[in-house]
Design an enzyme around this catalytic site. Structure first.
Site, mmCIF file in Angstrom:
data_model
loop_
_atom_site.group_PDB
_atom_site.id
_atom_site.type_symbol
_atom_site.label_atom_id
_atom_site.label_comp_id
_atom_site.label_asym_id
_atom_site.label_seq_id
_atom_site.Cartn_x
_atom_site.Cartn_y
_atom_site.Cartn_z
ATOM 1 N N CYS A 108 -2.411 7.610 4.828
ATOM 2 C CA CYS A 108 -2.387 7.324 3.387
ATOM 3 C C CYS A 108 -3.728 7.599 2.724
ATOM 4 O O CYS A 108 -3.774 7.965 1.550
ATOM 5 C CB CYS A 108 -1.977 5.868 3.152
ATOM 6 S SG CYS A 108 -0.294 5.482 3.650
ATOM 7 N N GLU A 154 0.870 -1.173 0.000
ATOM 8 C CA GLU A 154 0.000 0.000 0.000
ATOM 9 C C GLU A 154 0.906 1.222 0.000
ATOM 10 O O GLU A 154 1.720 1.406 0.903
ATOM 11 C CB GLU A 154 -0.917 0.028 1.224
ATOM 12 C CG GLU A 154 -1.882 1.202 1.158
ATOM 13 C CD GLU A 154 -2.499 1.558 2.496
ATOM 14 O OE1 GLU A 154 -2.459 2.750 2.863
ATOM 15 O OE2 GLU A 154 -2.997 0.646 3.174
#
Length: 518
Positions: A290, A256
């Site tokens: 994120c 990720e």
């Protein structure tokens, strides 16, 4: 200007996780809290021999662990979830001291880990069980699908969510029968060590999860060179280096990576509700998330009211340091993060952008504090428009149609998360399917998708490879094996039958199979 508040003490009467449980005997390093630079712990770094021993131990223990029934592994995961809730005060202290985040942001990690652990504990036995599959020839071929653990999983976890990302990436790997070697960020080793302690108290074998400590540039390649699978969370640039290293060894990996996440306020949205949600989505965890929102596209019909409410709500936020619940926005994690935020804001202003609120550091609160910041008129060539800022900064843009909002949201190299605000559920779902991101939240910023642990989470484009959460997030830590037994007769022409006769017979058989579930 956001309300400043500080309740920081100069001493920390808490016990950090035992650093001696790390696979590390090298030079010691001080861990300082971003709140005020006070030393909160000392931890050794891992040497080459430490890494060798960590993997030797992990491989030895993994062989026994792989034979442990999945139901027993799941029971340990469930006990871990209960421990997380019971020990949340200690966990929150660890997370805050190492990251500088607010207590409410730290609590998101506790809640997430408890929920994810319960989910994986519940579904792992069913997902991992051996399954019967249709064979090549009905009745004559018996086929089974088996999942085997990868072996030793290497996890490289970041500093921004040190409890969540260490625990929720390690737990499914352990449930799948693997051992785990974690390399936490150098700034947050004690939170990773606390995860190890709680897992072992819950019943996972001692040292099945190893923690190695050191700079990513030194320890990361060594971890990749020894692991059977890599789970990485971090920047896109580093993720590409990880991908190349994994490719050289032909091992699988999941990553990720970065995001420049958009929030869309559609023509029919409630601007007040959308503004409140945007503040949470942009400034939770001091913007160091994120999936947090960094760019907002607002339909012209609701733009002015939305922007006014966004500024008002942002300026009402309390900013400060402390191991309590009295402030909503904490510190940035490091000087590097502060420098990046300041560079992006200054560059945008120099290119013509306007700061509506915030836009300055707050050294009076601590060395890395920065005010929640809103900008408008950010040009397309500004760093803030293109690069991930990873701080409490958001840019707002007026658009003339919902279609324009969608087009501009998709005009990015990244594709991690998005948020859509509307009064129409139908419009929200239709718009969400047009957004090029791995997760899309309707009338929420990021927690709706992130907290839906039964569904996979990850990025498109430059935002990642693979998924965490859901069935995919568990099975990625396994090797798939198909075993088939051919009975009575082989799949070949029997004696006395020509190849042409065999082809005719099999053609008729395949046509007949269309009428059966196979």
């Amino acid at each position: 200007m956001p309300t400043a508040r500080t309740s920081m003490k100069t001493s920390y009467p808490i016990r950090l996780a035992d650093a001696s449980t790390a696979a590390a005997t090298g030079p010691e390093e001080e861990i300082r809290t971003p709140f005020d630079g006070t030393v909160v712990g000392v931890v050794a770094s891992s040497t080459q021999s430490d890494l060798d021993e960590a993997f030797r131990t992990a491989r030895r223990l993994q062989k026994t662990w792989a034979r442990t029934p999945v139901a027993s592994r799941a029971a340990a995961a469930r006990r871990f979830a209960h421990l997380v809730l019971a020990e949340q005060g200690r966990i929150l202290d660890h997370v805050q001291l190492e990251t500088g985040k607010s207590r409410s942001s730290a609590f998101e990690e506790v809640l997430d880990v408890a929920r994810a652990s319960e989910y994986f504990a519940r579904v792992a036995p069913a997902i991992l069980r051996e399954r019967r599959r249709p064979g090549a020839i009905p009745l004559l071929t018996r086929t089974r699908h088996v999942h085997h653990p990868k072996g030793v999983v290497g996890i490289i976890s970041p500093w921004n969510y040190p409890f969540t990302l260490t625990a929720t990436d390690s737990l499914p790997a352990l449930l799948a029968g693997n051992a785990v070697v974690v390399k936490p960020d150098s700034q947050t080793p004690f939170t990773a060590l606390l995860v190890k302690e709680l897992l072992e108290r819950a019943g996972f074998p001692r040292d099945l999860l190893q923690v190695v400590i050191g700079e990513g540039s030194r320890v990361g390649p060594e971890l990749i060179a020894r692991s059977d699978f890599i789970m990485f969370t971090g920047s896109t640039r580093t993720g590409k280096s990880v991908a190349r290293a994994c490719a050289d060894r032909l091992i699988d990996f999941s990553a990720e990576l970065g995001g420049k996440n958009p929030l869309l306020v559609l023509e029919d949205a409630d601007p007040d509700r959308a503004a409140a949600g945007a503040v949470r989505a942009a400034f939770a965890n001091t913007g160091q998330l994120c999936v947090s929102i960094e760019r907002i596209y607002v339909h012209a019909s609701v733009h002015d009211r939305f922007l006014r409410r966004l500024v008002e709500t942002t300026e009402a936020l309390t900013v400060g340091a402390g191991l309590d619940w009295s402030h909503e926005v904490g510190s940035l994690a490091s000087q590097a993060q502060l420098d990046r935020v300041e560079r992006h804001v200054v560059d945008a202003v120099n290119r013509g952008a306007t700061v509506l609120t915030g836009g300055r550091a707050r050294p009076d609160l601590g060395p890395y504090f920065y005010e929640p910041t809103i900008l408008v008129d950010v040009p397309a060539d500004a760093l803030l428009a293109e690069e991930e800022t990873f701080g409490p900064v958001v840019a707002v843009y007026r658009v003339n149609s919902d279609t324009e909002a969608l087009d501009r949201a998709n005009d990015s190299a990244y594709g991690l998360n998005a948020s859509i605000w509307t009064s129409s559920s139908r419009r929200g779902w239709a718009s969400a399917r047009k957004v090029q991101t791995g997760t899309v939240n309707i009338n929420e910023g990021y927690t709706a998708t992130w907290g839906s642990h039964a569904s996979p989470m990850g990025g498109w484009k430059q935002s990642g490879v693979g998924r965490r959460h859901g069935e995919t997030g568990l099975l990625k830590y396994t090797e798939s094996q198909t075993i088939s037994e051919q009975r009575v007769m082989p799949i070949a022409p029997p004696r006395g039958m020509t190849a042409a006769q065999w082809a005719t017979t099999m053609t008729r058989a395949v046509r007949a199979m269309r009428f059966f579930r196979i």
